[in-house]
Scaffold this motif. Structure first.
Motif, PDB file in Angstrom:
ATOM      1  N   MET A  81       2.116  33.172   0.202  1.00  0.00           N
ATOM      2  CA  MET A  81       1.579  32.776   1.497  1.00  0.00           C
ATOM      3  C   MET A  81       2.258  33.548   2.625  1.00  0.00           C
ATOM      4  SD  MET A  81       1.449  29.022   3.311  1.00  0.00           S
ATOM      5  CE  MET A  81       3.228  28.939   3.429  1.00  0.00           C
ATOM      6  N   LEU A  82       3.573  33.736   2.524  1.00  0.00           N
ATOM      7  CA  LEU A  82       4.301  34.485   3.548  1.00  0.00           C
ATOM      8  C   LEU A  82       3.841  35.939   3.615  1.00  0.00           C
ATOM      9  CD1 LEU A  82       7.917  33.094   2.986  1.00  0.00           C
ATOM     10  CD2 LEU A  82       6.361  32.533   4.859  1.00  0.00           C
ATOM     11  N   VAL A  83       3.615  36.528   2.455  1.00  0.00           N
ATOM     12  CA  VAL A  83       3.114  37.912   2.411  1.00  0.00           C
ATOM     13  C   VAL A  83       1.743  37.997   3.059  1.00  0.00           C
ATOM     14  CG1 VAL A  83       2.313  39.746   0.878  1.00  0.00           C
ATOM     15  CG2 VAL A  83       4.453  38.563   0.383  1.00  0.00           C
ATOM     16  N   ASN A  84       0.878  37.037   2.762  1.00  0.00           N
ATOM     17  CA  ASN A  84      -0.467  37.043   3.346  1.00  0.00           C
ATOM     18  C   ASN A  84      -0.425  36.893   4.862  1.00  0.00           C
ATOM     19  OD1 ASN A  84      -1.446  37.284   0.780  1.00  0.00           O
ATOM     20  ND2 ASN A  84      -2.536  35.337   0.741  1.00  0.00           N
ATOM     21  N   ILE A  85       0.472  36.029   5.353  1.00  0.00           N
ATOM     22  CA  ILE A  85       0.590  35.848   6.798  1.00  0.00           C
ATOM     23  C   ILE A  85       1.123  37.120   7.455  1.00  0.00           C
ATOM     24  CG2 ILE A  85       1.814  34.594   8.622  1.00  0.00           C
ATOM     25  CD1 ILE A  85       1.780  32.133   6.842  1.00  0.00           C
ATOM     26  N   LYS A  86       2.121  37.732   6.833  1.00  0.00           N
ATOM     27  CA  LYS A  86       2.746  38.925   7.409  1.00  0.00           C
ATOM     28  C   LYS A  86       1.802  40.114   7.420  1.00  0.00           C
ATOM     29  CE  LYS A  86       6.470  40.801   9.157  1.00  0.00           C
ATOM     30  NZ  LYS A  86       7.014  40.318  10.446  1.00  0.00           N
ATOM     31  N   THR A  87       1.055  40.289   6.355  1.00  0.00           N
ATOM     32  CA  THR A  87       0.161  41.456   6.239  1.00  0.00           C
ATOM     33  C   THR A  87      -1.227  41.186   6.800  1.00  0.00           C
ATOM     34  OG1 THR A  87      -0.527  40.788   4.015  1.00  0.00           O
ATOM     35  CG2 THR A  87       1.385  42.248   4.201  1.00  0.00           C
ATOM     36  N   GLN A  88      -1.479  39.926   7.201  1.00  0.00           N
ATOM     37  CA  GLN A  88      -2.800  39.536   7.699  1.00  0.00           C
ATOM     38  C   GLN A  88      -3.895  39.762   6.660  1.00  0.00           C
ATOM     39  OE1 GLN A  88      -3.438  38.054  10.986  1.00  0.00           O
ATOM     40  NE2 GLN A  88      -1.272  37.753  10.522  1.00  0.00           N
ATOM     41  N   ARG A  89      -3.534  39.675   5.372  1.00  0.00           N
ATOM     42  CA  ARG A  89      -4.504  39.769   4.284  1.00  0.00           C
ATOM     43  C   ARG A  89      -4.527  38.444   3.537  1.00  0.00           C
ATOM     44  NH1 ARG A  89      -3.941  42.682   0.154  1.00  0.00           N
ATOM     45  NH2 ARG A  89      -6.072  43.480  -0.051  1.00  0.00           N
ATOM     46  N   LYS A  90      -5.710  37.965   3.247  1.00  0.00           N
ATOM     47  CA  LYS A  90      -5.858  36.670   2.585  1.00  0.00           C
ATOM     48  C   LYS A  90      -6.191  36.810   1.103  1.00  0.00           C
ATOM     49  CE  LYS A  90      -7.636  34.657   6.875  1.00  0.00           C
ATOM     50  NZ  LYS A  90      -6.496  33.770   7.128  1.00  0.00           N
ATOM     51  N   VAL A  91      -6.134  38.029   0.609  1.00  0.00           N
ATOM     52  CA  VAL A  91      -6.593  38.291  -0.749  1.00  0.00           C
ATOM     53  C   VAL A  91      -5.545  37.906  -1.779  1.00  0.00           C
ATOM     54  CG1 VAL A  91      -7.272  40.123  -2.368  1.00  0.00           C
ATOM     55  CG2 VAL A  91      -8.137  40.130  -0.024  1.00  0.00           C
ATOM     56  N   ILE A  92      -6.000  37.297  -2.879  1.00  0.00           N
ATOM     57  CA  ILE A  92      -5.191  37.109  -4.076  1.00  0.00           C
ATOM     58  C   ILE A  92      -6.046  37.507  -5.263  1.00  0.00           C
ATOM     59  CG2 ILE A  92      -5.837  34.649  -4.264  1.00  0.00           C
ATOM     60  CD1 ILE A  92      -3.052  34.199  -5.573  1.00  0.00           C
ATOM     61  N   THR A  93      -5.530  38.340  -6.132  1.00  0.00           N
ATOM     62  CA  THR A  93      -6.315  38.811  -7.260  1.00  0.00           C
ATOM     63  C   THR A  93      -6.610  37.666  -8.231  1.00  0.00           C
ATOM     64  OG1 THR A  93      -4.388  39.409  -8.591  1.00  0.00           O
ATOM     65  CG2 THR A  93      -5.255  41.087  -7.074  1.00  0.00           C
ATOM     66  N   TYR A  94      -7.641  37.863  -9.021  1.00  0.00           N
ATOM     67  CA  TYR A  94      -8.032  36.837 -10.001  1.00  0.00           C
ATOM     68  C   TYR A  94      -6.875  36.547 -10.963  1.00  0.00           C
ATOM     69  CZ  TYR A  94     -10.559  34.630 -13.865  1.00  0.00           C
ATOM     70  OH  TYR A  94     -10.964  33.760 -14.855  1.00  0.00           O
ATOM     71  N   ASP A  95      -6.253  37.607 -11.476  1.00  0.00           N
ATOM     72  CA  ASP A  95      -5.142  37.422 -12.418  1.00  0.00           C
ATOM     73  C   ASP A  95      -3.971  36.688 -11.763  1.00  0.00           C
ATOM     74  OD1 ASP A  95      -6.590  38.704 -14.368  1.00  0.00           O
ATOM     75  OD2 ASP A  95      -5.625  40.652 -14.060  1.00  0.00           O
ATOM     76  N   SER A  96      -3.659  37.047 -10.511  1.00  0.00           N
ATOM     77  CA  SER A  96      -2.564  36.380  -9.804  1.00  0.00           C
ATOM     78  C   SER A  96      -2.896  34.918  -9.547  1.00  0.00           C
ATOM     79  CB  SER A  96      -2.292  37.089  -8.471  1.00  0.00           C
ATOM     80  OG  SER A  96      -1.838  38.411  -8.685  1.00  0.00           O
ATOM     81  N   CYS A  97      -4.150  34.642  -9.261  1.00  0.00           N
ATOM     82  CA  CYS A  97      -4.579  33.269  -9.013  1.00  0.00           C
ATOM     83  C   CYS A  97      -4.434  32.420 -10.275  1.00  0.00           C
ATOM     84  CB  CYS A  97      -6.033  33.267  -8.540  1.00  0.00           C
ATOM     85  SG  CYS A  97      -6.615  31.663  -7.950  1.00  0.00           S
ATOM     86  N   ILE A  98      -4.864  32.958 -11.413  1.00  0.00           N
ATOM     87  CA  ILE A  98      -4.735  32.239 -12.681  1.00  0.00           C
ATOM     88  C   ILE A  98      -3.271  32.015 -13.021  1.00  0.00           C
ATOM     89  CG2 ILE A  98      -5.163  32.371 -15.162  1.00  0.00           C
ATOM     90  CD1 ILE A  98      -7.635  31.741 -13.528  1.00  0.00           C
ATOM     91  N   THR A  99      -2.445  33.024 -12.773  1.00  0.00           N
ATOM     92  CA  THR A  99      -1.000  32.898 -13.026  1.00  0.00           C
ATOM     93  C   THR A  99      -0.383  31.845 -12.125  1.00  0.00           C
ATOM     94  OG1 THR A  99      -0.890  35.234 -13.658  1.00  0.00           O
ATOM     95  CG2 THR A  99       1.181  34.151 -13.091  1.00  0.00           C
ATOM     96  N   GLN A 100      -0.801  31.839 -10.856  1.00  0.00           N
ATOM     97  CA  GLN A 100      -0.278  30.856  -9.910  1.00  0.00           C
ATOM     98  C   GLN A 100      -0.651  29.440 -10.320  1.00  0.00           C
ATOM     99  OE1 GLN A 100      -1.724  30.419  -5.675  1.00  0.00           O
ATOM    100  NE2 GLN A 100       0.273  31.360  -5.265  1.00  0.00           N
ATOM    101  N   ILE A 101      -1.880  29.250 -10.791  1.00  0.00           N
ATOM    102  CA  ILE A 101      -2.316  27.934 -11.269  1.00  0.00           C
ATOM    103  C   ILE A 101      -1.442  27.489 -12.435  1.00  0.00           C
ATOM    104  CG2 ILE A 101      -4.179  26.696 -12.461  1.00  0.00           C
ATOM    105  CD1 ILE A 101      -6.162  28.327 -10.831  1.00  0.00           C
ATOM    106  N   TYR A 102      -1.191  28.412 -13.365  1.00  0.00           N
ATOM    107  CA  TYR A 102      -0.394  28.064 -14.542  1.00  0.00           C
ATOM    108  C   TYR A 102       1.000  27.578 -14.152  1.00  0.00           C
ATOM    109  CZ  TYR A 102       2.243  28.330 -18.853  1.00  0.00           C
ATOM    110  OH  TYR A 102       3.047  27.997 -19.916  1.00  0.00           O
ATOM    111  N   PHE A 103       1.690  28.355 -13.322  1.00  0.00           N
ATOM    112  CA  PHE A 103       3.068  27.997 -12.987  1.00  0.00           C
ATOM    113  C   PHE A 103       3.130  26.804 -12.041  1.00  0.00           C
ATOM    114  CE2 PHE A 103       3.885  32.352 -14.510  1.00  0.00           C
ATOM    115  CZ  PHE A 103       4.917  32.066 -15.396  1.00  0.00           C
ATOM    116  N   PHE A 104       2.129  26.657 -11.179  1.00  0.00           N
ATOM    117  CA  PHE A 104       2.108  25.499 -10.298  1.00  0.00           C
ATOM    118  C   PHE A 104       1.991  24.210 -11.118  1.00  0.00           C
ATOM    119  CE2 PHE A 104      -0.050  22.292  -7.747  1.00  0.00           C
ATOM    120  CZ  PHE A 104       0.714  22.295  -6.598  1.00  0.00           C
TER     121      PHE A 104
END
Length: 309
Positions: A81-104
């Motif tokens: 979230m901090l990276v997205n705010i700093k870079t003004q990009r809201k993108v998260i890749t599909y693989d990163s999203c699936i990984t984030q769901i798993y660890f969350f």
């Protein structure tokens, strides 16, 4: 017009809290500060427990594990979230999203199970004090933590496999600051009945079950404390449970708040704000709750940094 399904999508958009440019520095500073406090505070708990042999007890062993999980829990969502705010990009890749769901799901499940294990530890300590060292032996303590990891990992894997079977529409905006399971399921164009059933069943079994055990443990603990004759004895017994009870109340109440906000109509933004409570605020407050009134933790930290009792 018929929406086109795409099972090989490459990215999602995390909408976060606000699109106003003037609020981005404030949000970045706020969440960076909370993240650093969370990591530093929980690291101090781990440091205190590992450095002082007097704290090598079941209660502090579970506390150190909880602190480690809280660091991992917040690290699953906040840095992205901090990276997205700093870079003004809201993108998260599909693989990163699936990984984030798993660890969350993994780490929130571990929080849930560790709080339950800690309630059992307090139950044995107060209701069966003469048998405490026999029952809560090192082998059982390690086994309880290991089982917590295994159950959380299997549950997280199951939820991820259920997500991987879904196909998605062209609208891939997530009204949240991380890839939250329920939000992802709502974006799917394919049938989500099975996903919802698995999610609800897991919630009842893996959240309702531990919560029921915690409530049962504290009912027995309260009954035992009431049987203590001296006021000083009652205070001492209750003080050993006060911190854990505070954390349990904070964890489950904020989780209930997220559930109620997500169940309300037009609640995407409210759900994201409510999620901050248990994804950021609760892990940040845990070290303060466990250490500020805990003379053993403060003493261990004093010895570590000053080199003398």
């Amino acid at each position: 017009m018929k929406l086109e399904n795409d099972t090989r999508i490459s990215e999602f958009l995390l909408l976060g809290f606000s699109e106003k440019p003037e609020l981005q520095p404030l949000l970045f500073g706020l969440f960076l500060s909370m993240y650093l406090i969370t990591v530093f505070g929980n690291l101090l708990i781990i440091l205190a427990v590992s450095s002082d042999s007097h704290l090598h007890t079941p209660m502090y062993f579970f506390l150190a594990n909880l602190s480690f999980v809280d660091i991992c829990f917040t690290s699953t969502t906040i840095p992205k979230m901090l990276v997205n705010i700093k870079t003004q990009r809201k993108v998260i890749t599909y693989d990163s999203c699936i990984t984030q769901i798993y660890f969350f799901i993994l780490f929130i499940g571990l929080d849930n199970f560790l709080l339950t294990v800690m309630a059992y530890d307090r139950f044995v300590a107060i209701c069966h004090p003469l048998h405490y060292t026999v029952i809560m032996n090192p082998r059982l303590c390690v086994l309880l933590v290991l089982v917590s990891w295994i159950m959380s990992a299997l549950h997280s894997l199951l939820e991820n496999l259920m997500v991987l079977r879904l196909s998605f529409c062209t609208v891939l905006e997530i009204p949240h600051f991380f890839c939250e399971l329920d939000q992802i399921i709502q974006l799917a164009c394919s049938d989500t009945f099975l996903n919802n059933m698995v999610m609800y069943f897991a919630t009842v079994l893996l959240v309702g079950g531990p919560l029921a055990w915690i409530l049962y443990s504290y009912s027995k603990i309260i009954s035992s404390i009431r049987g203590i004759s001296s006021a000083q004895g009652k205070y001492k017994a209750f003080s050993t449970c006060a911190s854990h009870l505070s954390v349990v109340s904070l964890f489950y109440c904020t989780g209930l708040g997220v559930y109620l906000s997500s169940a309300a109509p037009q609640s995407s933004h409210a759900s994201a704000v409510a999620s901050v409570m248990y994804t950021v605020v609760t892990p940040m407050l845990n070290p303060f709750i466990y250490s500020l009134r805990n003379k053993e933790i403060m003493g261990a930290l004093h010895v570590f940094f000053r080199g003398k009792p």
